[in-house]
Design a protein around this motif. Structure first.
Motif, PDB file in Angstrom:
ATOM      1  N   UNK A 143       0.825  -1.212   0.000  1.00 18.67           N
ATOM      2  CA  UNK A 143       0.000   0.000   0.000  1.00 18.67           C
ATOM      3  C   UNK A 143       0.862   1.265   0.000  1.00 18.67           C
ATOM      4  N   UNK A 144       1.979   1.226   0.717  1.00 21.95           N
ATOM      5  CA  UNK A 144       2.860   2.406   0.718  1.00 21.95           C
ATOM      6  C   UNK A 144       3.454   2.613  -0.678  1.00 21.95           C
ATOM      7  N   UNK A 145       3.874   1.527  -1.311  1.00 24.73           N
ATOM      8  CA  UNK A 145       4.446   1.655  -2.656  1.00 24.73           C
ATOM      9  C   UNK A 145       3.404   2.173  -3.653  1.00 24.73           C
ATOM     10  N   UNK A 146       2.165   1.715  -3.511  1.00 28.41           N
ATOM     11  CA  UNK A 146       1.095   2.188  -4.405  1.00 28.41           C
ATOM     12  C   UNK A 146       0.890   3.692  -4.250  1.00 28.41           C
ATOM     13  N   UNK A 147       0.959   4.160  -3.016  1.00 27.69           N
ATOM     14  CA  UNK A 147       0.807   5.594  -2.764  1.00 27.69           C
ATOM     15  C   UNK A 147       1.920   6.393  -3.444  1.00 27.69           C
ATOM     16  N   UNK A 148       3.104   5.813  -3.478  1.00 24.73           N
ATOM     17  CA  UNK A 148       4.243   6.481  -4.120  1.00 24.73           C
ATOM     18  C   UNK A 148       4.156   6.395  -5.647  1.00 24.73           C
ATOM     19  N   UNK A 149       3.632   5.286  -6.168  1.00 27.26           N
ATOM     20  CA  UNK A 149       3.690   5.024  -7.619  1.00 27.26           C
ATOM     21  C   UNK A 149       2.493   5.562  -8.388  1.00 27.26           C
ATOM     22  N   UNK A 150       1.338   5.701  -7.712  1.00 30.97           N
ATOM     23  CA  UNK A 150       0.116   6.050  -8.442  1.00 30.97           C
ATOM     24  C   UNK A 150      -0.555   7.275  -7.826  1.00 30.97           C
ATOM     25  N   UNK A 151      -1.134   8.083  -8.679  1.00 27.02           N
ATOM     26  CA  UNK A 151      -1.871   9.257  -8.186  1.00 27.02           C
ATOM     27  C   UNK A 151      -3.214   8.835  -7.591  1.00 27.02           C
ATOM     28  N   UNK A 152      -3.585   9.471  -6.507  1.00 27.49           N
ATOM     29  CA  UNK A 152      -4.876   9.187  -5.887  1.00 27.49           C
ATOM     30  C   UNK A 152      -5.995   9.670  -6.812  1.00 27.49           C
ATOM     31  N   UNK A 153      -7.099   8.939  -6.834  1.00 23.14           N
ATOM     32  CA  UNK A 153      -8.205   9.314  -7.724  1.00 23.14           C
ATOM     33  C   UNK A 153      -8.932  10.535  -7.168  1.00 23.14           C
ATOM     34  N   UNK A 154      -9.544  11.318  -8.066  1.00 20.31           N
ATOM     35  CA  UNK A 154     -10.323  12.486  -7.593  1.00 20.31           C
ATOM     36  C   UNK A 154     -11.420  12.084  -6.610  1.00 20.31           C
ATOM     37  N   UNK A 155     -12.048  10.920  -6.810  1.00 24.35           N
ATOM     38  CA  UNK A 155     -13.133  10.488  -5.930  1.00 24.35           C
ATOM     39  C   UNK A 155     -12.612  10.222  -4.510  1.00 24.35           C
ATOM     40  N   UNK A 156     -11.499   9.499  -4.419  1.00 23.00           N
ATOM     41  CA  UNK A 156     -10.938   9.207  -3.090  1.00 23.00           C
ATOM     42  C   UNK A 156     -10.454  10.479  -2.415  1.00 23.00           C
ATOM     43  N   UNK A 157      -9.822  11.344  -3.192  1.00 21.53           N
ATOM     44  CA  UNK A 157      -9.314  12.591  -2.615  1.00 21.53           C
ATOM     45  C   UNK A 157     -10.463  13.458  -2.100  1.00 21.53           C
ATOM     46  N   UNK A 158     -11.545  13.497  -2.835  1.00 23.03           N
ATOM     47  CA  UNK A 158     -12.709  14.280  -2.397  1.00 23.03           C
ATOM     48  C   UNK A 158     -13.265  13.733  -1.081  1.00 23.03           C
ATOM     49  N   UNK A 159     -13.306  12.401  -0.976  1.00 23.24           N
ATOM     50  CA  UNK A 159     -13.796  11.772   0.255  1.00 23.24           C
ATOM     51  C   UNK A 159     -12.925  12.154   1.455  1.00 23.24           C
ATOM     52  N   UNK A 160     -11.604  12.074   1.255  1.00 25.00           N
ATOM     53  CA  UNK A 160     -10.681  12.392   2.354  1.00 25.00           C
ATOM     54  C   UNK A 160     -10.760  13.868   2.729  1.00 25.00           C
ATOM     55  N   UNK A 161     -10.885  14.724   1.734  1.00 27.39           N
ATOM     56  CA  UNK A 161     -11.005  16.164   2.024  1.00 27.39           C
ATOM     57  C   UNK A 161     -12.244  16.436   2.886  1.00 27.39           C
ATOM     58  N   UNK A 162     -13.361  15.821   2.508  1.00 27.93           N
ATOM     59  CA  UNK A 162     -14.588  16.036   3.286  1.00 27.93           C
ATOM     60  C   UNK A 162     -14.443  15.506   4.705  1.00 27.93           C
ATOM     61  N   UNK A 163     -13.796  14.344   4.814  1.00 31.94           N
ATOM     62  CA  UNK A 163     -13.584  13.762   6.146  1.00 31.94           C
ATOM     63  C   UNK A 163     -12.726  14.693   7.018  1.00 31.94           C
ATOM     64  N   UNK A 164     -11.641  15.194   6.442  1.00 31.21           N
ATOM     65  CA  UNK A 164     -10.729  16.038   7.231  1.00 31.21           C
ATOM     66  C   UNK A 164     -11.370  17.364   7.611  1.00 31.21           C
ATOM     67  N   UNK A 165     -12.127  17.942   6.699  1.00 33.55           N
ATOM     68  CA  UNK A 165     -12.809  19.204   7.034  1.00 33.55           C
ATOM     69  C   UNK A 165     -13.837  18.980   8.145  1.00 33.55           C
ATOM     70  N   UNK A 166     -14.544  17.868   8.051  1.00 38.19           N
ATOM     71  CA  UNK A 166     -15.506  17.561   9.107  1.00 38.19           C
ATOM     72  C   UNK A 166     -14.821  17.308  10.438  1.00 38.19           C
ATOM     73  N   UNK A 167     -13.686  16.603  10.394  1.00 46.98           N
ATOM     74  CA  UNK A 167     -12.940  16.331  11.636  1.00 46.98           C
ATOM     75  C   UNK A 167     -12.452  17.615  12.280  1.00 46.98           C
ATOM     76  N   UNK A 168     -11.988  18.545  11.431  1.00 46.66           N
ATOM     77  CA  UNK A 168     -11.495  19.818  11.960  1.00 46.66           C
ATOM     78  C   UNK A 168     -12.623  20.600  12.621  1.00 46.66           C
ATOM     79  N   UNK A 169     -13.773  20.589  11.996  1.00 48.73           N
ATOM     80  CA  UNK A 169     -14.930  21.277  12.592  1.00 48.73           C
ATOM     81  C   UNK A 169     -15.321  20.636  13.923  1.00 48.73           C
ATOM     82  N   UNK A 170     -15.374  19.300  13.928  1.00 46.86           N
ATOM     83  CA  UNK A 170     -15.769  18.602  15.166  1.00 46.86           C
ATOM     84  C   UNK A 170     -14.769  18.844  16.283  1.00 46.86           C
ATOM     85  N   UNK A 171     -13.495  18.972  15.919  1.00 42.42           N
ATOM     86  CA  UNK A 171     -12.468  19.149  16.942  1.00 42.42           C
ATOM     87  C   UNK A 171     -12.520  20.532  17.574  1.00 42.42           C
TER      88      UNK A 171
END
Length: 430
Positions: free
Chosen positions: A340-368
């Motif tokens: 999984x670490x090598x995949x992160x280095x070798x391949x670009x993250x998809x727009x769909x996954x990145x959007x999911x993580x962005x929403x999660x992090x923004x929500x986490x920041x608000x909750x915190x």
């Protein structure tokens, strides 16, 4: 009345929200800086003092923890029992904690009893005596905890991994031994308190509904806090000295599971890449929907839980992947982690996954930052690194603007698998 479209997400307004929680600050007669977050509707306050008195500054293992834990164990005027009963009587609660860099002393108190709780809080800071019988109890309790922890593979993996990546003589890497507790002397606690519980190197964060006249009241009790010891030696930074062995196995007979730690020393939040690297870590193993969790828990069923973390320390940082797996699938699980670490280095993250993580992090920041005490914790974390609440505005902007290309570049710069150290604690068999 306008009709709300429930299928459409509301606009993100985090940055605007952050603008509204700037703390006010004052300086007491002795120069002590106090940050005030006047939020909430309940007549209660949390008053937290932060001292540059954590493990990094101790001369002997466990001195920092013992000193901070035993602050409320007695003063020249009051015993531990009287102190405890006093705070209980006024509905107040005292907590102490310390980490690798700092020591914290926090008081939760009703506003109407400030005149009764603040004087004793000040007394604990300025006049602790560290009674010998309380130190004996601390030694005994800690030795019992140590004995229990040494039966747990996750504890063994953690402490040996820290020793591996920071070095056995570094304050972040030194492992606790029973002998360290036997060697604790009351004089060492007194010296640590004298040298590191200093008004000049302390700050206070107050949160809750702040009553009128509070500034003057706080100055009355904490404004005469004077330092007796020498200045903390800021210039002495012990270099990180990782082990020459990239991989180690800690044998624990009869262990059914193996605890895994994989990672390396890395940047802390003072580095400009840290917020973006935090996002990279989240994709890999920083939340329940992360790649490590989906692959190794959900798909392969090797573990109940796996994650990765980016730990910011004042004088270093740590990236670490943690899990516990059955001994029979240890190699397979480790192979998947590196995959999984090598995949992160070798391949670009998809727009769909990145959007999911962005929403999660923004929500986490608000909750915190939900509530004055939570905001205070965020502010304290920033102040410990000499930062302000602007750090979170920059972090929010990083979340919004980061790209797949930037994520791949950071993974290649900081998470190359051949730079990792690995510790496993478990039963290797014969």
């Amino acid at each position: 009345m306008p009709i709300i479209n429930r299928k459409k997400a509301p606009a993100v307004k985090l940055v605007e929200f952050l603008k509204s929680i700037e703390p006010r600050y004052i300086q007491l007669s002795n120069g002590l800086l106090v940050y005030l977050i006047d939020e909430g509707i309940q007549e209660v306050l949390r008053i937290e003092l932060v001292f540059k008195a954590g493990n990094f500054y101790q001369k002997q293992k466990q001195v920092a923890k013992a000193t901070n834990t035993l602050l409320a164990s007695g003063t020249s005027k009051h015993s531990a029992e009287v102190i405890s009963e006093h705070f209980d009587f006024y509905g107040a609660y005292l907590e102490t904690s310390n980490n690798k860099d700092n020591a914290h002393l926090g008081l939760y108190t009703l506003n109407k009893h400030l005149d009764n709780t603040l004087p004793l809080l000040a007394e604990l800071i300025m006049d602790p005596v560290f009674p010998e019988h309380e130190l004996d109890l601390f030694r005994s309790t800690r030795k019992q905890h140590l004995e229990v922890n040494q039966q747990k593979v996750k504890y063994l993996a953690r402490v040996h991994f820290h020793e591996q990546v920071f070095g056995s003589n570094h304050p972040y890497g030194m492992r606790l031994q029973a002998q360290h507790l036997d060697d604790l002397k009351r004089e060492s606690l007194i010296e640590h308190h004298r040298n590191h519980y200093r008004a000049e190197e302390c700050f206070v964060v107050v949160s809750g509904k702040i009553p009128a006249g509070f500034d003057q009241l706080l100055d009355k009790y904490l404004g005469n806090f004077k330092s007796n010891g020498n200045q903390t030696p800021n210039g002495i930074v012990i270099p990180v000295s990782p082990s020459d062995d990239k991989s180690q196995f800690v044998q624990k007979k009869d262990a059914l599971q193996a605890a895994i730690r994989i990672g390396k020393p890395t940047i802390n939040r003072l580095h400009p890449d840290y917020p973006a690297l935090f996002i990279v870590n989240t994709i890999l193993g920083g939340y329940f929907g992360s790649r490590l969790m989906i692959n190794i828990r959900e798909d392969k069923g090797y573990t109940y839980g796996i994650g990765s973390a980016l730990v910011s320390l004042k004088h270093s940082g740590l990236f670490v992947i943690t899990s516990e797996v059955g001994s029979d699938v240890l190699k397979a699980a480790t192979d998947e982690i590196f995959k999984e670490v090598r995949t992160l280095c070798d391949e670009k993250v998809s727009p769909k996954e990145l959007s999911l993580v962005k929403n999660y992090l923004m929500g986490s920041l608000m909750r915190s930052m939900d509530g004055p005490f939570a905001i205070a914790e965020r502010l304290r974390s920033a102040l410990e690194f000499g930062q302000t609440m602007d750090y979170y505005k920059d972090y929010a902007a990083t979340i919004q603007n980061i790209t797949p290309e930037r994520i791949q570049a950071l993974a290649n710069e900081y998470l190359q698998p051949d730079t990792f150290y690995q510790t496993v604690a478990g039963n290797k068999g014969n």
